[in-house]
Design a protein around this motif. Structure first.
Motif, PDB file in Angstrom:
ATOM      1  N   ALA A 127       0.813  -1.225   0.000  1.00 53.83           N
ATOM      2  CA  ALA A 127       0.000   0.000   0.000  1.00 53.83           C
ATOM      3  C   ALA A 127       0.842   1.269   0.000  1.00 53.83           C
ATOM      4  CB  ALA A 127      -0.949  -0.008   1.195  1.00 53.83           C
ATOM      5  N   GLU A 128       1.917   1.286   0.784  1.00 51.84           N
ATOM      6  CA  GLU A 128       2.722   2.501   0.888  1.00 51.84           C
ATOM      7  C   GLU A 128       3.534   2.794  -0.370  1.00 51.84           C
ATOM      8  OE1 GLU A 128       5.123  -0.654   3.232  1.00 51.84           O
ATOM      9  OE2 GLU A 128       3.032  -0.233   2.793  1.00 51.84           O
ATOM     10  N   GLN A 129       3.566   1.873  -1.311  1.00 50.60           N
ATOM     11  CA  GLN A 129       4.303   2.076  -2.559  1.00 50.60           C
ATOM     12  C   GLN A 129       3.400   2.340  -3.762  1.00 50.60           C
ATOM     13  OE1 GLN A 129       7.987   1.884  -3.196  1.00 50.60           O
ATOM     14  NE2 GLN A 129       7.525   2.646  -1.156  1.00 50.60           N
ATOM     15  N   LYS A 130       2.136   1.992  -3.658  1.00 47.52           N
ATOM     16  CA  LYS A 130       1.222   2.105  -4.804  1.00 47.52           C
ATOM     17  C   LYS A 130       1.134   3.522  -5.363  1.00 47.52           C
ATOM     18  CE  LYS A 130      -1.532  -1.991  -4.350  1.00 47.52           C
ATOM     19  NZ  LYS A 130      -1.111  -2.721  -5.533  1.00 47.52           N
ATOM     20  N   ALA A 131       1.062   4.526  -4.510  1.00 44.35           N
ATOM     21  CA  ALA A 131       0.952   5.903  -4.995  1.00 44.35           C
ATOM     22  C   ALA A 131       2.198   6.312  -5.782  1.00 44.35           C
ATOM     23  CB  ALA A 131       0.730   6.866  -3.836  1.00 44.35           C
ATOM     24  N   HIS A 132       3.357   5.844  -5.354  1.00 46.03           N
ATOM     25  CA  HIS A 132       4.599   6.157  -6.068  1.00 46.03           C
ATOM     26  C   HIS A 132       4.580   5.539  -7.469  1.00 46.03           C
ATOM     27  CE1 HIS A 132       6.019   7.780  -2.355  1.00 46.03           C
ATOM     28  NE2 HIS A 132       6.051   6.601  -1.761  1.00 46.03           N
ATOM     29  N   TRP A 133       4.132   4.307  -7.543  1.00 42.43           N
ATOM     30  CA  TRP A 133       4.050   3.649  -8.845  1.00 42.43           C
ATOM     31  C   TRP A 133       3.030   4.341  -9.739  1.00 42.43           C
ATOM     32  CZ3 TRP A 133       7.446   0.692 -11.044  1.00 42.43           C
ATOM     33  CH2 TRP A 133       8.353   0.006 -10.247  1.00 42.43           C
ATOM     34  N   THR A 134       1.937   4.800  -9.169  1.00 42.26           N
ATOM     35  CA  THR A 134       0.924   5.509  -9.947  1.00 42.26           C
ATOM     36  C   THR A 134       1.523   6.752 -10.591  1.00 42.26           C
ATOM     37  OG1 THR A 134      -0.873   4.663  -8.579  1.00 42.26           O
ATOM     38  CG2 THR A 134      -1.317   6.677  -9.832  1.00 42.26           C
ATOM     39  N   VAL A 135       2.301   7.513  -9.827  1.00 39.62           N
ATOM     40  CA  VAL A 135       2.967   8.712 -10.356  1.00 39.62           C
ATOM     41  C   VAL A 135       3.852   8.346 -11.546  1.00 39.62           C
ATOM     42  CG1 VAL A 135       4.710  10.478  -9.852  1.00 39.62           C
ATOM     43  CG2 VAL A 135       2.878  10.040  -8.219  1.00 39.62           C
ATOM     44  N   LEU A 136       4.665   7.306 -11.388  1.00 38.10           N
ATOM     45  CA  LEU A 136       5.583   6.912 -12.457  1.00 38.10           C
ATOM     46  C   LEU A 136       4.858   6.411 -13.698  1.00 38.10           C
ATOM     47  CD1 LEU A 136       8.331   5.116 -10.387  1.00 38.10           C
ATOM     48  CD2 LEU A 136       8.485   7.335 -11.502  1.00 38.10           C
ATOM     49  N   ILE A 137       3.869   5.585 -13.491  1.00 37.23           N
ATOM     50  CA  ILE A 137       3.135   5.021 -14.630  1.00 37.23           C
ATOM     51  C   ILE A 137       2.392   6.122 -15.381  1.00 37.23           C
ATOM     52  CG2 ILE A 137       1.222   3.498 -15.287  1.00 37.23           C
ATOM     53  CD1 ILE A 137       2.259   1.640 -12.955  1.00 37.23           C
ATOM     54  N   GLU A 138       1.752   7.022 -14.654  1.00 32.80           N
ATOM     55  CA  GLU A 138       1.050   8.121 -15.322  1.00 32.80           C
ATOM     56  C   GLU A 138       2.020   8.989 -16.126  1.00 32.80           C
ATOM     57  OE1 GLU A 138      -1.201  10.113 -12.270  1.00 32.80           O
ATOM     58  OE2 GLU A 138      -2.725   8.546 -12.244  1.00 32.80           O
ATOM     59  N   PHE A 139       3.208   9.231 -15.570  1.00 31.94           N
ATOM     60  CA  PHE A 139       4.202  10.012 -16.297  1.00 31.94           C
ATOM     61  C   PHE A 139       4.637   9.279 -17.564  1.00 31.94           C
ATOM     62  CE2 PHE A 139       8.537  11.175 -17.393  1.00 31.94           C
ATOM     63  CZ  PHE A 139       8.424  12.548 -17.511  1.00 31.94           C
ATOM     64  N   MET A 140       4.910   7.990 -17.453  1.00 38.10           N
ATOM     65  CA  MET A 140       5.324   7.219 -18.626  1.00 38.10           C
ATOM     66  C   MET A 140       4.243   7.231 -19.702  1.00 38.10           C
ATOM     67  SD  MET A 140       7.449   3.934 -17.222  1.00 38.10           S
ATOM     68  CE  MET A 140       6.491   3.511 -15.765  1.00 38.10           C
ATOM     69  N   GLU A 141       2.993   7.119 -19.285  1.00 36.83           N
ATOM     70  CA  GLU A 141       1.891   7.130 -20.250  1.00 36.83           C
ATOM     71  C   GLU A 141       1.798   8.483 -20.955  1.00 36.83           C
ATOM     72  OE1 GLU A 141      -0.993   3.730 -18.293  1.00 36.83           O
ATOM     73  OE2 GLU A 141      -1.267   5.813 -17.653  1.00 36.83           O
ATOM     74  N   LYS A 142       1.996   9.566 -20.211  1.00 41.36           N
ATOM     75  CA  LYS A 142       1.992  10.899 -20.826  1.00 41.36           C
ATOM     76  C   LYS A 142       3.169  11.061 -21.777  1.00 41.36           C
ATOM     77  CE  LYS A 142      -0.279  13.145 -16.917  1.00 41.36           C
ATOM     78  NZ  LYS A 142      -0.083  14.074 -15.795  1.00 41.36           N
ATOM     79  N   PHE A 143       4.328  10.568 -21.361  1.00 40.73           N
ATOM     80  CA  PHE A 143       5.523  10.645 -22.200  1.00 40.73           C
ATOM     81  C   PHE A 143       5.309   9.859 -23.483  1.00 40.73           C
ATOM     82  CE2 PHE A 143       9.958  10.169 -23.394  1.00 40.73           C
ATOM     83  CZ  PHE A 143      10.498  11.379 -23.018  1.00 40.73           C
TER      84      PHE A 143
END
Length: 120
Positions: free
Chosen positions: A62-78
């Motif tokens: 749980a404490e890591q999910k938000a971090h992964w969300t940030v990265l994945i959303e950035f990659m998708e935008k990129f």
């Protein structure tokens, strides 16, 4: 353009070369199993990297999910920017979120999974 390359490098730090995984959790195993996503795609296709990141995120505590969300959303935008200089430049402002997320993932991987993430 140099700024964009730096942002992309920061983004990929979370999926850097992994070594010495001794953790037994599903998350630690997912980190190890998906380490091949480390390299920057030369053709700009982040699809495979995004898919591997999603596999890791699915197993994240749980404490890591938000971090992964940030990265994945950035990659998708990129990925969606398709190399357009104006669109990729607009992503530069997101480094304030991406860098701390990458650092948090790296720290957790090292501390809890005994996985060393080497980034750019």
């Amino acid at each position: 353009m140099r700024k964009v390359a730096a942002l992309a490098a920061v983004m990929t730090i979370s999926l850097g070369a992994l070594t010495a995984c001794s953790g037994s959790s599903g998350y630690c195993s997912a980190l190890k199993d998906n380490s091949g996503a480390a390299s920057m795609p030369q053709n700009g296709d982040f699809g495979p990297v995004i898919e591997k990141a999603k596999k890791v995120a699915d197993k994240a505590p749980a404490e890591q999910k938000a971090h992964w969300t940030v990265l994945i959303e950035f990659m998708e935008k990129f990925q969606a920017a398709k190399g357009d200089p104006a669109k990729t430049a607009a992503l530069a402002g997101e480094s304030a979120k991406v860098a701390p997320a990458s650092e948090a993932i790296s720290k957790y991987a090292k501390d809890e999974c005994k996985v060393e993430i080497k980034g750019a």
